[in-house]
Design an enzyme around this catalytic site. Structure first.
Site, short mmCIF file in Angstrom:
data_model
loop_
_atom_site.label_atom_id
_atom_site.label_comp_id
_atom_site.label_asym_id
_atom_site.label_seq_id
_atom_site.Cartn_x
_atom_site.Cartn_y
_atom_site.Cartn_z
N ASN A 10 0.82 -1.21 0.08
CA ASN A 10 0.02 0.01 0.12
C ASN A 10 0.99 1.14 0.19
O ASN A 10 1.39 1.76 0.96
CB ASN A 10 -0.88 -0.05 1.11
CG ASN A 10 -1.85 1.20 1.46
OD1 ASN A 10 -1.74 2.11 0.71
ND2 ASN A 10 -2.42 1.30 2.55
N LYS A 12 -0.12 4.28 -0.31
CA LYS A 12 -0.54 5.30 0.44
C LYS A 12 -0.45 6.67 -0.65
O LYS A 12 -0.75 6.49 -1.87
CB LYS A 12 -0.22 5.66 1.98
CG LYS A 12 0.06 4.53 2.62
CD LYS A 12 0.19 4.55 4.15
CE LYS A 12 0.16 3.01 4.59
NZ LYS A 12 0.07 2.84 6.25
N HIS A 97 -9.54 0.51 5.35
CA HIS A 97 -8.03 0.80 6.03
C HIS A 97 -8.30 1.82 7.09
O HIS A 97 -9.00 2.90 7.02
CB HIS A 97 -7.23 1.31 4.93
CG HIS A 97 -5.68 1.36 5.63
ND1 HIS A 97 -5.31 2.40 6.39
CD2 HIS A 97 -4.76 0.43 5.40
CE1 HIS A 97 -4.04 2.28 6.60
NE2 HIS A 97 -3.64 1.12 6.09
N GLU A 99 -6.61 4.23 8.01
CA GLU A 99 -6.07 5.81 7.69
C GLU A 99 -7.69 6.29 7.15
O GLU A 99 -7.79 7.58 6.90
CB GLU A 99 -4.75 5.89 6.84
CG GLU A 99 -3.81 5.50 7.82
CD GLU A 99 -2.53 5.16 7.06
OE1 GLU A 99 -2.42 5.25 5.89
OE2 GLU A 99 -1.77 4.78 7.81
N GLU A 169 -5.20 -5.88 11.11
CA GLU A 169 -4.10 -4.82 11.20
C GLU A 169 -4.44 -4.11 12.75
O GLU A 169 -5.19 -3.37 12.65
CB GLU A 169 -4.09 -3.73 10.10
CG GLU A 169 -3.84 -4.13 8.76
CD GLU A 169 -3.49 -2.98 7.69
OE1 GLU A 169 -2.12 -3.10 7.40
OE2 GLU A 169 -3.98 -2.20 7.74
N GLY A 175 2.58 1.94 10.99
CA GLY A 175 3.25 3.13 10.82
C GLY A 175 4.11 3.33 12.19
O GLY A 175 4.76 4.40 12.15
N SER A 215 3.57 -2.24 10.29
CA SER A 215 5.07 -2.18 10.63
C SER A 215 5.83 -3.32 10.20
O SER A 215 7.01 -3.59 10.85
CB SER A 215 5.49 -2.01 12.10
OG SER A 215 4.81 -0.56 12.46
P1 PGA Z 1 3.14 0.07 7.69
O1 PGA Z 1 1.62 0.30 7.17
O2 PGA Z 1 3.76 -1.19 7.09
O3 PGA Z 1 3.90 1.22 7.20
O4 PGA Z 1 2.93 0.05 9.28
C1 PGA Z 1 0.74 -0.78 7.09
C2 PGA Z 1 -0.52 -0.47 6.42
O5 PGA Z 1 -0.92 0.76 6.57
O6 PGA Z 1 -1.36 -1.36 6.17
#
Ligand code: PGA
Length: 257
Positions: A10, A12, A97, A99, A169, A175, A215
């Site tokens: 992803n 983003k 997601h 976010e 997740e 992140g 992460s």
């Molecule tokens: P990250 O993001 O690997 O940077 O923690 C994971 C995600 O947003 O699905």
């Protein structure tokens, strides 16, 4: 039974159009050097879906995904993107997601509505679920995940399960570099599979792919995949680095057989 591993990147809102094309090209080139026995999905921002798809076409096992869609197919929704507008370029699409949820406060029901639209248009959904830091602190992970799965399973036919992926997740791990205990992640994934089995039978549950996200790097991915644990990973940061992305693909497919 064997489930095909899946690794989703992803991107983003991190990359320019040019960088998206270059990284897609680099991932494709590096993947040519290994035997790919997994589905590898790259999810750029909407404007780069076309160029990334052009770059990846004719690559077996390498697919383009979108990061979200709107819950209606068409209409007066300024700034939004519909499933109809992505279906010629995306094979997969992330929904729910955290976010996105944190901005839109979309309900589980709305996420399920998006899943229905995607399936109707032949796009495979990657459905994100997971608990917040507060919920984890209050020991509410099981309750949260069970509640989310209940709504998802009510809205989805058994026959759709092979066409979608559940991404567990923990929101606090995304992140942050803060990693969950691998055993706890495995237990949660087993719980998700059990909930699917209760509703749609063991056979369907055994076929469903469930992945972990939050992460993940090449150094920690081996702790979360394989056996009864995750069938793959949803990557954020690590997917921006072609070498690391491809190393993760190798590690995942080595562990998930
Ligand atoms: P990250 O993001 O690997 O940077 O923690 C994971 C995600 O947003 O699905």
């Amino acid at each position: 039974m064997g489930r095909k591993p899946i690794i989703v990147g992803n991107w983003k809102m991190e990359l320019s159009h040019k960088a998206a094309r270059e990284i897609a090209h680099a991932v494709k080139t590096l993947l040519h050097n290994i035997h790919v026995a997994a589905d590898v999905v790259i999810c750029p921002s909407f404007p780069s879906l076309g160029v990334v798809q052009e770059e990846l076409q004719r690559s077996e096992n390498l697919f383009v995904g979108a990061q979200n869609i709107h819950h209606e197919e068409k209409g007066a929704w300024t700034g939004e993107v519909s499933v109809v507008q992505i279906h010629s370029v995306a094979t997969w699409c992330i929904v729910g997601h955290s976010e996105v949820r944190s901005v839109t406060h979309e309900s589980e029901t709305l996420v399920v509505k998006k899943v229905g639209l995607l399936l109707k248009h032949g796009i495979k959904p990657i459905i994100c679920i997971g608990e917040t830091q507060e919920e984890k602190h209050d020991d509410l992970t099981i309750k949260k995940v069970t509640g989310q799965m209940d709504v998802i399973l009510q809205g989805i036919e058994r026959t759709s399960l092979p066409h979608l992926v559940i991404a567990y997740e923990p929101i606090w791990a995304i992140g942050s570099g803060v990693l969950p205990d691998p055993d706890t992640v495995c237990e949660t994934i087993l719980l998700i599979r059990k909930l699917v089995a209760e509703r749609h039978g063991q056979d369907s549950a055994d076929r469903l792919r469930i992945i972990y996200g939050g992460s993940v790097t090449k150094d920690n991915v081996g702790r979360y995949v394989g056996g009864p644990c995750a069938d793959g990973v949803l990557l954020g940061g690590a997917s921006l680095h072609p070498r690391e992305f491809v190393d993760i693909v190798s590690i995942v497919q080595e562990n998930v057989r």
